[in-house]
Motif scaffolding. Sequence first.
Motif, short mmCIF file in Angstrom:
data_model
loop_
_atom_site.label_atom_id
_atom_site.label_comp_id
_atom_site.label_asym_id
_atom_site.label_seq_id
_atom_site.Cartn_x
_atom_site.Cartn_y
_atom_site.Cartn_z
N ASP A 95 46.34 34.17 32.41
CA ASP A 95 45.24 33.48 33.17
C ASP A 95 44.00 34.58 32.76
O ASP A 95 43.08 34.05 32.35
CB ASP A 95 45.38 33.21 34.41
CG ASP A 95 46.12 32.10 34.69
OD1 ASP A 95 46.21 31.34 33.82
OD2 ASP A 95 46.53 31.88 35.99
N GLU A 96 44.08 35.73 33.16
CA GLU A 96 43.07 36.94 32.95
C GLU A 96 42.55 36.78 31.36
O GLU A 96 41.36 36.80 31.21
CB GLU A 96 43.73 38.08 33.35
CG GLU A 96 43.23 38.64 34.70
CD GLU A 96 44.08 39.86 34.92
OE1 GLU A 96 43.45 40.82 34.25
OE2 GLU A 96 44.88 40.16 35.82
N LEU A 97 43.47 36.84 30.45
CA LEU A 97 43.12 36.88 29.03
C LEU A 97 42.18 35.61 28.86
O LEU A 97 41.16 35.79 27.97
CB LEU A 97 44.50 36.92 28.34
CG LEU A 97 44.41 37.06 26.94
CD1 LEU A 97 43.68 38.24 26.27
CD2 LEU A 97 45.50 36.52 26.00
N LEU A 98 42.56 34.42 29.20
CA LEU A 98 41.84 33.31 29.00
C LEU A 98 40.49 33.09 29.63
O LEU A 98 39.68 32.89 28.99
CB LEU A 98 42.68 32.18 29.50
CG LEU A 98 43.99 31.61 28.62
CD1 LEU A 98 44.79 30.61 29.51
CD2 LEU A 98 43.72 31.33 27.40
N THR A 99 40.53 33.79 30.80
CA THR A 99 39.01 34.10 31.44
C THR A 99 38.14 34.88 30.62
O THR A 99 37.27 34.50 30.50
CB THR A 99 39.48 34.46 32.87
OG1 THR A 99 40.42 33.73 33.39
CG2 THR A 99 38.16 34.24 33.66
N THR A 100 38.92 36.06 29.97
CA THR A 100 38.26 37.10 29.43
C THR A 100 37.66 36.35 28.10
O THR A 100 36.63 36.43 27.79
CB THR A 100 39.10 38.16 29.22
OG1 THR A 100 39.88 38.46 30.16
CG2 THR A 100 38.10 39.44 28.55
#
Lengths: 106, 106
Positions: A95-100
């Motif tokens: 999720d974090e990666l996608l947000t980044t």
Amino acid sequence: MRRDIFQAIADPTRRAIIALIAVQAMTPNAIAENFQTTRQAISKHLRILTECELVITKQQGREIYYTLELDKMKEIDKWLEQFRQLWETRYSQLDELLTTLKSKKK
Amino acid sequence: MRRDIFQAIADPTRRAIIALIAVQAMTPNAIAENFQTTRQAISKHLRILTECELVITKQQGREIYYTLELDKMKEIDKWLEQFRQLWETRYSQLDELLTTLKSKKK
DNA sequence: AATATACGCAACCGATTGGTTTCTCAAAAT
DNA sequence: ATTTTGAGAAACCAATCGGTTGCGTATATT
């Protein structure tokens, strides 16, 4: 006799028995009717399930009712816990990666 | 070959292997160092784990890295789901009972 | 080029497993 | 009182399991 829950649920017939008696207590004969094997074979499975305390018995006249011990089932859940944590954190990392990635796009 | 997940996690050594590689991918030799058995024995366990797709491999030179396939672990969780529902409803029934008793007390 | 290392594969072995058949015993039904 | 029924216990059997030893092969190291 290495009777532990994981060994107990390894057999498909035993998993089916567990699912059956989860709904309501049953006698060996009643359980055996659901399978195409002998009552003795089912009896053996029930002994294994009883030995590792996944199942408890209640004698009523000459009949013996077998009931699932849900608390013991929770031990499997408890073992899974460590991995559940892993797959949840991995998802949140994704999720974090996608947000980044999204914020970088802007 | 009745290779299913439940049979795979029945063995304590295999559960230990699973716990090990859950943290990070490892080679057979590195895994075997954690047990007092031969590398071949571990290799056999890894084959079983691979056959039921609980583990995936990645060759890197002459080394083979084994990684836990978390998605497959979820299948155990999925099977537990039906019983989790049971033990939760039983608890809520107990809750209800307690609430009823309390209100009667008043 | 020769040697060492990482690994899978196959053959073998004793122990365990899941199943059957037979026996026994106690509770119910006749 | 005799027979039927529900169920655990024991003896047996083929199949599988977990482990070992030995071998072959591809990749690194010297």
